[in-house]
Design a protein around this motif. Structure first.
Motif, short mmCIF file in Angstrom:
data_model
loop_
_atom_site.label_atom_id
_atom_site.label_comp_id
_atom_site.label_asym_id
_atom_site.label_seq_id
_atom_site.Cartn_x
_atom_site.Cartn_y
_atom_site.Cartn_z
N VAL A 50 38.64 -22.42 6.03
CA VAL A 50 38.86 -21.07 5.99
C VAL A 50 40.39 -20.69 5.42
N HIS A 51 41.20 -21.59 6.14
CA HIS A 51 42.51 -21.41 5.42
C HIS A 51 42.57 -21.45 4.02
N GLU A 52 41.99 -22.61 3.37
CA GLU A 52 42.01 -22.58 1.68
C GLU A 52 41.13 -21.59 1.16
N GLY A 53 40.46 -20.78 1.74
CA GLY A 53 39.42 -19.59 1.14
C GLY A 53 38.34 -20.11 0.83
N TYR A 54 37.61 -21.18 1.07
CA TYR A 54 36.43 -21.71 0.68
C TYR A 54 35.42 -21.27 1.75
N VAL A 55 35.74 -20.98 2.91
CA VAL A 55 34.93 -20.70 4.03
C VAL A 55 35.29 -19.19 4.80
N LEU A 56 34.47 -18.66 5.03
CA LEU A 56 34.87 -17.49 5.87
C LEU A 56 34.03 -17.67 7.20
N HIS A 57 34.73 -16.98 8.41
CA HIS A 57 34.19 -16.95 9.68
C HIS A 57 34.09 -16.12 10.09
N ASP A 58 32.73 -15.59 10.46
CA ASP A 58 32.20 -14.00 11.30
C ASP A 58 32.33 -14.42 12.72
N ALA A 59 33.39 -14.22 13.35
CA ALA A 59 33.54 -14.50 14.75
C ALA A 59 32.83 -13.76 15.43
N ALA A 60 32.32 -12.45 15.23
CA ALA A 60 31.41 -11.65 16.00
C ALA A 60 30.19 -12.10 16.14
N GLN A 61 29.54 -12.68 15.06
CA GLN A 61 28.16 -13.22 14.79
C GLN A 61 28.05 -14.73 15.17
N GLY A 62 29.54 -15.29 15.12
CA GLY A 62 29.73 -16.93 15.29
C GLY A 62 29.00 -17.64 14.26
N PHE A 63 29.02 -17.64 13.17
CA PHE A 63 28.75 -18.40 11.89
C PHE A 63 29.84 -18.60 10.90
N TYR A 64 29.56 -19.51 10.09
CA TYR A 64 30.56 -19.65 8.83
C TYR A 64 29.57 -19.76 7.73
N ALA A 65 30.37 -19.26 6.50
CA ALA A 65 29.62 -19.29 5.23
C ALA A 65 30.41 -19.54 4.16
N PRO A 66 29.90 -20.24 3.09
CA PRO A 66 30.72 -20.34 1.91
C PRO A 66 31.04 -19.06 1.35
N THR A 67 32.27 -18.99 0.57
CA THR A 67 32.87 -17.81 -0.17
C THR A 67 32.39 -18.17 -1.60
N GLY A 68 32.78 -17.33 -2.38
CA GLY A 68 32.89 -17.51 -3.88
C GLY A 68 33.72 -18.23 -4.54
N ARG A 69 34.81 -18.58 -3.75
CA ARG A 69 35.90 -19.77 -4.26
C ARG A 69 35.07 -21.01 -4.33
N CYS A 70 34.10 -21.09 -3.86
CA CYS A 70 33.37 -22.49 -3.93
C CYS A 70 32.62 -22.44 -5.53
N LEU A 71 32.49 -21.70 -6.06
CA LEU A 71 31.74 -21.69 -7.32
C LEU A 71 33.26 -22.41 -8.31
N LEU A 72 34.49 -22.31 -7.88
CA LEU A 72 35.40 -23.05 -8.69
C LEU A 72 35.11 -24.54 -8.83
N LEU A 73 34.46 -25.07 -8.03
CA LEU A 73 34.18 -26.48 -7.87
C LEU A 73 33.17 -26.88 -8.78
N SER A 74 32.45 -25.94 -9.22
CA SER A 74 31.20 -26.40 -10.26
C SER A 74 31.41 -25.89 -11.58
N GLN A 75 32.56 -25.49 -11.92
CA GLN A 75 32.68 -24.99 -13.12
C GLN A 75 32.76 -25.86 -14.02
N GLY A 76 33.12 -27.32 -13.91
CA GLY A 76 32.96 -28.24 -14.95
C GLY A 76 31.72 -28.90 -15.15
N TYR A 77 30.65 -28.53 -14.33
CA TYR A 77 29.16 -29.18 -14.41
C TYR A 77 28.35 -28.11 -15.02
N ASP A 78 27.79 -28.72 -16.29
CA ASP A 78 26.78 -28.08 -17.10
C ASP A 78 25.68 -28.77 -17.55
N GLN A 79 25.47 -30.14 -16.99
CA GLN A 79 24.52 -30.87 -17.48
C GLN A 79 23.11 -30.25 -17.27
#
Length: 272
Positions: A50-79
């Motif tokens: 969450v601190h690094e911006g890859y995950v968001l925390h919805d405290a009200a509903q109690g879940f965690y979800a990936p953010t769009g920043r995760c897409l940066l981790l796959s930009q080099g993969y195009d096989q």
């Protein structure tokens, strides 16, 4: 062999991020069940992500979800993209011929990645897009790839999966059962989706048959055809479509080897 021991904290963080991307919305409890890590460790990993911006925390509903920043981790993969582009017209012809959708997927370390699909939006209960990652041991394409890839690569894959906790890799820790499954797949020439996987993902309504995309002893990918249990039985599906599925796989393999021989990368050719 690596020069240093792996950084365990990093390995755990990446595992949590992988599961988050699969589940889309996770809780500490669901991550604990999928990873086997203790909940205190999971919370630390989540807070870091969450601190690094890859995950968001919805405290009200109690879940965690990936953010769009995760897409940066796959930009080099195009096989998967260029394999998908070659396969697409052949798969489109196959869809027109039989009426049922199919996917082609490539192997990626411990899972399969969809390279192309002929599923229509919203069809077959579940829509997979190119880039979707899914497990090997419960799926027809994963099983087909594992059964027909080279023996040394197969052994590496099984060892890696066996070291990964969770129900999706449990079969890798049952060597006799897995060896029999692999032998059966090789004997009959195709793999079927695991019934438990179908129940978990498709409410038991869908089944799939997969075969390797191979040429000259090298497996480049695997391809499936997906059907509804209520419309086509497994026996009828194999009788009606197996030969045509294998012919489609052969056409794709020919396109890969003949038209792009200079750039073709074989997933198991290089050791990690």
């Amino acid at each position: 062999m690596p020069s240093f021991d792996p950084v365990i904290a990093l390995s755990r963080g990446l595992e949590i991020l992988r599961i988050l991307n699969e589940e889309r919305r996770s809780t500490v409890g669901s991550l604990h069940k999928a990873s086997g890590l203790n909940k205190a460790t999971i919370v630390r990993m989540l807070e870091t992500l969450v601190h690094e911006g890859y995950v968001l925390h919805d405290a009200a509903q109690g879940f965690y979800a990936p953010t769009g920043r995760c897409l940066l981790l796959s930009q080099g993969y195009d096989q998967h993209l260029w394999i998908g582009s070659l396969a697409e017209p052949i798969m489109r012809d196959f869809r027109k011929e039989i009426g049922w959708p199919s996917d082609i997927a490539v192997f990626d370390r411990d899972a399969m990645v969809v390279a192309q699909t002929t599923r229509e939006s919203g069809s077959m209960l579940f829509s997979r897009r190119p880039g979707f990652r899914f497990p090997l041991l419960g799926t027809s394409m994963g099983r087909a790839y594992l059964a027909f890839c080279a023996e040394d690569e197969q052994a590496r894959i099984i060892a890696r999966l066996a070291a990964m906790p969770g129900p999706s890799t449990e079969l890798a820790r049952q060597p006799k059962k897995l060896a029999k499954l692999i032998a059966d797949i090789r004997e009959r020439g195709y793999a079927l989706m695991d019934d438990a996987y179908s129940r978990d993902i498709f409410d038991g309504k869908v089944w799939a048959m997969g075969v390797p995309v191979e040429a000259n002893g090298q497996v480049f990918a695997s391809i499936n055809v997906m059907m509804l249990h209520g419309a086509v039985s497994v026996e009828d599906g194999v009788r009606l479509y197996l030969a045509r599925l294998k012919a489609t796989a052969a056409r794709i393999a020919e396109a890969l080897t003949e038209n792009h021989r200079a750039t073709l990368w074989v997933p198991g050719a290089a050791d990690e």
